[in-house]
Design a protein around this motif. Structure first.
Motif, PDB file in Angstrom:
ATOM      1  N   THR A 113      20.968  -6.296  51.651  1.00  0.00           N
ATOM      2  CA  THR A 113      19.810  -5.795  51.000  1.00  0.00           C
ATOM      3  C   THR A 113      18.714  -6.750  51.719  1.00  0.00           C
ATOM      4  O   THR A 113      18.841  -7.875  52.164  1.00  0.00           O
ATOM      5  CB  THR A 113      19.636  -6.145  49.674  1.00  0.00           C
ATOM      6  OG1 THR A 113      19.809  -7.790  49.519  1.00  0.00           O
ATOM      7  CG2 THR A 113      20.822  -5.568  48.953  1.00  0.00           C
ATOM      8  N   GLY A 114      17.441  -6.261  51.875  1.00  0.00           N
ATOM      9  CA  GLY A 114      16.412  -7.003  52.424  1.00  0.00           C
ATOM     10  C   GLY A 114      15.505  -6.129  53.330  1.00  0.00           C
ATOM     11  O   GLY A 114      15.851  -5.269  54.155  1.00  0.00           O
TER      12      GLY A 114
ATOM     13  N   ASP B 252      14.248  -3.756  49.652  1.00  0.00           N
ATOM     14  CA  ASP B 252      14.343  -4.347  48.287  1.00  0.00           C
ATOM     15  C   ASP B 252      13.735  -3.584  47.153  1.00  0.00           C
ATOM     16  O   ASP B 252      12.784  -4.015  46.642  1.00  0.00           O
ATOM     17  CB  ASP B 252      13.292  -5.701  48.371  1.00  0.00           C
ATOM     18  CG  ASP B 252      13.933  -6.816  49.527  1.00  0.00           C
ATOM     19  OD1 ASP B 252      15.395  -6.786  49.215  1.00  0.00           O
ATOM     20  OD2 ASP B 252      13.554  -7.430  50.153  1.00  0.00           O
TER      21      ASP B 252
HETATM   22 MG    MG Z   1      16.466 -10.491  50.611  1.00  0.00          MG
END
Ligand code: MG
Ligand code: AMP
Length: 435
Positions: free
Chosen positions: A209-210, A252
């Motif tokens: 994730t990111g 996110d």
């Molecule tokens: Mg992150």
């Protein structure tokens, strides 16, 4: 989020207490590689299945070659060839007095014969020496006629592999619990088994994730970094024995992440996420999963702090209708990898039903230019290189959990216990071997 810190061992015990070995399935031999057998496999045939020659040579009767030597060879009539894969001599003939049959390695010992004389101990039917004999022995089928001179005597059963000398019908080939490696696959094939009942490889779905993550091969624009975790962890899952699916980076956004995880559950025995588990804003995994309760039964994902460095924030729980275990690892690449080694790898191996869940550890002498410092109350895992011959371990890179180049050079983790705040060079240390 629990307010107290969990120890590394408590967190691992919690995970291992929740994962059960997968239900066994019947797999083809190659697909069973690395898996744990759940049935006792018995042998139904003898191995070898028939008496056969261990040499290229001539099948003879012992009395016919008694006393034979270079000067006074026994001269025998060659009545034919017994090729590997044939049932014996053509026409079901047997070797009679004064006769020999030419045999190749692995060919059945023909009826009437008691032993095999290696071709090197004969003239090979050429009237010449051993070198010529060996050259001529390969000639077929004309080479199998005429006479052969035998220069040495043999005892009964010489150069014969007896039927059942390897295993006999009714014997145990492999007990339940065996790990199927290459020699075990060879044995199963040799006794004619095409499939075996094993615990399957777990299917591990890896999701990073990111919003900052770009995929390797893409151009890096301002503020972005490449997604290395999903690659490293997918590879680590495969290395641990799993079938691994790399989903890649999810931005996110909690709803997107929840939807992605739900989509993946169909092919997951474990879900592993990275990133978004600390205390800042945009901690997407925590946001997406803290509120999700497992519909029917105990479940949900608990986010906790572990007394370790790196890897303090961790999430663990189960999700979806099948209560699929989910491990939420921190995002820093070294933290993610160390967390995988400590928690996910044992979980994968528990699902496989393996007895050895952990990496081997050894003790080694710390080789460093200066003392290593370690936070009080936390178990520290530093990257190191282990020298088995010298019995030493040396740190590579620093403690920073973003140091992927040092991680790539390491082959071990140096473990500094909770109560250690400084380790002098020369200290006896625990080392986790990564290879
Ligand atoms: Mg992150
Ligand atoms: P986070 O916990 O999501 O804030 O991530 C902690 C740090 O790890 C940040 O510097 C992230 O950019 C980095 N990070 C998170 N996920 C990845 C990834 N998949 N690959 C490489 N670095 C990552």
């Amino acid at each position: 989020m629990s307010s107290t810190m969990w120890s590394v061992d408590e967190h691992l015990d919690d995970i291992l207490g929740a994962v059960r070995p997968l239900e066994p399935i019947e797999l083809q031999l190659h697909d069973a590689q690395g898996c744990v057998l759940v049935e006792d496999v018995f042998v139904e045939i003898a191995l070898p299945p028939f008496d056969n020659s261990s040499m290229d040579g001539y099948a003879v009767r012992v009395a016919d070659v008694e006393g034979a030597d270079e000067e006074f060879p026994a001269v025998l009539t060659v009545i034919g060839d017994v090729a590997a894969g044939s049932g014996g001599l053509p026409g079901g003939r047997s070797v009679g007095p004064g006769e020999a049959a030419r045999v190749m390695t692995g060919a059945p010992l023909p009826a009437g014969a008691e032993a095999v004389v290696p071709v090197e101990w004969t003239d090979g039917g050429t009237g010449g020496g051993p070198a010529e004999a060996m050259r001529a022995h390969g000639d077929a089928p004309e080479g199998a006629g005429g006479e052969v001179r035998v220069h040495r005597s043999v005892e009964a059963r010489a150069h014969v592999r007896d039927r059942g000398s390897d295993v006999k019908p009714g014997e145990l080939a492999l007990p339940a619990g065996s790990v199927i490696g290459p020699p075990q696959i060879g044995l199963l094939a040799a006794i004619g088994r095409a499939t075996v009942k094993v615990r399957p490889r777990p299917r591990v779905v890896v999701i990073s994730t990111g919003a900052e993550l770009a995929q390797p091969g893409e151009e890096l624009t301002g503020g972005r970094i490449y997604d290395s975790n999903s690659f490293a962890l997918t590879a680590a899952a495969r290395d641990a024995g799993a079938i691994a699916y790399r989903v890649g980076a999810v931005t996110d956004d909690p709803d997107t992440l929840r939807a992605t995880i739900e989509d993946q559950l169909i092919r997951a025995d474990i879900v592993v996420t990275t990133g978004g588990v600390s205390v800042g804003a945009y901690d997407v995994v925590k946001e997406a999963l803290s509120s999700v309760d497992d519909a029917d039964g105990p479940g949900g994902v608990d986010f906790r702090r572990i007394a370790m460095q790196p890897g303090k924030p961790q999430g663990f729980g189960s999700i979806g209708p099948d209560h699929t275990p989910l491990l939420a690892l921190p995002g820093n690449p070294v933290s993610a990898y160390v967390s995988f080694e400590l928690f996910v790898r044992p979980a994968i191996r528990a699902l496989m039903g393996l007895a050895d869940l952990r990496r081997p550890t050894v003790r080694a002498t710390l080789k460093a230019d200066e003392a290593l410092s370690s936070p009080a109350g936390r178990r520290q895992f530093l990257r190191g290189t282990y020298d088995a011959e010298a019995g030493t371990v040396s740190p590579v890179g620093g403690a920073g959990s973003h140091l992927v180049a040092a991680l790539a050079r390491a082959d071990a983790l140096i473990v500094l216990p909770e109560d250690v705040t400084s380790a002098e060079p020369g200290t006896d240390t625990e080392v986790v071997l990564l290879r």
